[in-house]
Design an enzyme around this catalytic site. Structure first.
Site, mmCIF file in Angstrom:
data_model
loop_
_atom_site.group_PDB
_atom_site.id
_atom_site.type_symbol
_atom_site.label_atom_id
_atom_site.label_comp_id
_atom_site.label_asym_id
_atom_site.label_seq_id
_atom_site.Cartn_x
_atom_site.Cartn_y
_atom_site.Cartn_z
ATOM 1 C CD GLU A 52 -3.970 0.122 -2.515
ATOM 2 O OE1 GLU A 52 -4.300 -1.030 -2.862
ATOM 3 O OE2 GLU A 52 -2.794 0.432 -2.269
ATOM 4 C CE1 TYR A 60 -4.273 -4.304 0.364
ATOM 5 C CE2 TYR A 60 -5.784 -3.382 -1.272
ATOM 6 C CZ TYR A 60 -4.493 -3.594 -0.811
ATOM 7 O OH TYR A 60 -3.428 -3.077 -1.490
ATOM 8 C CG ASP A 76 -2.593 -7.635 -1.244
ATOM 9 O OD1 ASP A 76 -1.838 -8.297 -0.485
ATOM 10 O OD2 ASP A 76 -2.157 -6.932 -2.173
#
Length: 367
Positions: free
Chosen positions: A46, A129, A147
């Site tokens: 991520e 996020y 996102d």
């Protein structure tokens, strides 16, 4: 927000969840970070995927996990080692923050990534996020992960006309997702939203005919999907003219220096360079720069390359010169050193200076 809550009351949440999750499970891309639910590996992926294309990330992720397969391995690594592993991905503060946070996990949480939103948000470089992605994908918690792809999809599904470039707008989408996210399979739901935005509900020419939730998309029903989301334009990039020098000595070594401790591309290595204007005599300025800043009297030769590198807010236009110096000009320090040309790839350079290496030191006609 009141309008959205009214929409949600009449919205077929269960049908939306089922359509999206089933589509994702049948159509998801085979990506290396999806092979494991290990929260550390989810976390690494991520962070890498922030502002970086999936195709670019894949080989970096695979190499990074080979080199740092565990939290402990990353926590114990030297900074130069992690910067070299990240070389070319850009936004280097990401990997520095990642290592800082990983060290905290090792020390404070005995090597286990925390599984609560409050704790995980307290880690360096972890925003809402990333926290939501780790908690839902690795731990199966029904947490929102918002996102750009998710905001685009939901802007169209619910016709949300707020500017998605404004930080406050993200809160609207988080609020929606707390009601919308699947409690049975939050991992597939959140990844499905991201995948839908990446593959089908794209910024331009969305593939609505292939969309698994098109019957529940308000923008599709009204034919205004191409008009959403609303996003204000970024400021125009600043353009800087620069001159750099590949300075060699008689021992086959080249001069490099480390960038400042903070700021853009902090602590990466580079060739000596300076900012100029388009009207400057760059060769003369480089000669003076080497005398004043490095105490080196060097012969600055011809321009051998032009490099343009584009950041999100800035453009570097770099004219690269070759140069020669007699002797070794003793200036060895932690931030400046002579290195053999065949060892230069051990050091982490920004992409713009990697281009200089490739052209000026790896090309046998110029070496």
């Amino acid at each position: 927000m009141q309008v959205i809550q009214e929409q949600l009351r009449d919205f077929d949440v269960t049908g939306f969840q089922e359509n999206l999750v089933n589509w994702f499970l049948e159509n998801q891309r085979a990506l290396p970070w999806r092979e494991s639910k290990d929260p550390y590996r989810v976390w690494v992926s991520e962070i890498m995927l922030q502002q970086t294309r999936v195709d670019t990330v894949i080989p970096y992720y695979q190499a990074f996990i080979r080199e740092f397969p565990t939290l402990e391995a990353l926590a114990e690594a030297e900074e130069d080692q992690i910067l070299k592993a990240w070389e070319g991905l850009g936004y280097y503060s990401r990997v520095r923050n990642l290592q800082t946070a990983v060290k905290e996990v090792v020390e404070k949480y005995e090597g286990t990534v925390p599984n609560t939103r409050e704790e995980i948000l307290s880690l360096r470089g972890v925003g809402p996020y990333t926290a939501g992605a780790i908690l839902s994908i690795a731990y199966g918690k029904a947490e929102p992960a918002v996102d750009g792809n998710v905001m685009r999809v939901l802007s169209r599904v619910f016709i949300i006309e707020e500017d998605i470039a404004k930080p406050a707008t993200r809160k609207i989408f988080e609020g929606i997702l707390y009601d919308l996210v699947s409690k049975e399979n939050p991992s597939a739901f959140n990844q499905g939203l991201m995948e839908l935005g990446a593959l089908i509900c794209t910024p331009t020419s969305p593939g609505c005919l292939l969309c698994p939730v098109k019957v529940r998309c308000s923008a599709n029903q009204k034919g205004i999907q191409a008009e959403l989301p609303i996003k204000s334009k970024k400021k125009k990039q600043t353009v800087k003219q620069m001159a750099a020098i590949v300075l060699k000595n008689q021992y086959g070594e080249v001069l490099i220096e480390k960038r400042p401790e903070t700021g853009l591309l902090a602590r990466l290595w580079q060739f000596p360079n300076m900012e100029t204007t388009g009207m400057d005599d760059q060769r003369k300025l480089l000669s003076e720069f080497l005398v004043n800043d490095f105490e080196i009297g060097a012969e600055v030769g011809r321009a051998i390359q032009h490099v343009e590198h584009v950041f999100s807010h800035l453009v570097w236009n770099i004219t690269v010169f070759e140069g020669q110096v007699k002797g070794r000009a003793n200036l060895e320090s932690e931030t400046r050193k002579w290195v053999p040309t065949d060892s230069i790839e051990k050091y982490a350079f920004p992409v713009s200076h990697q281009k200089i290496i490739q052209h000026s030191l790896m090309d046998s006609s110029l070496a």
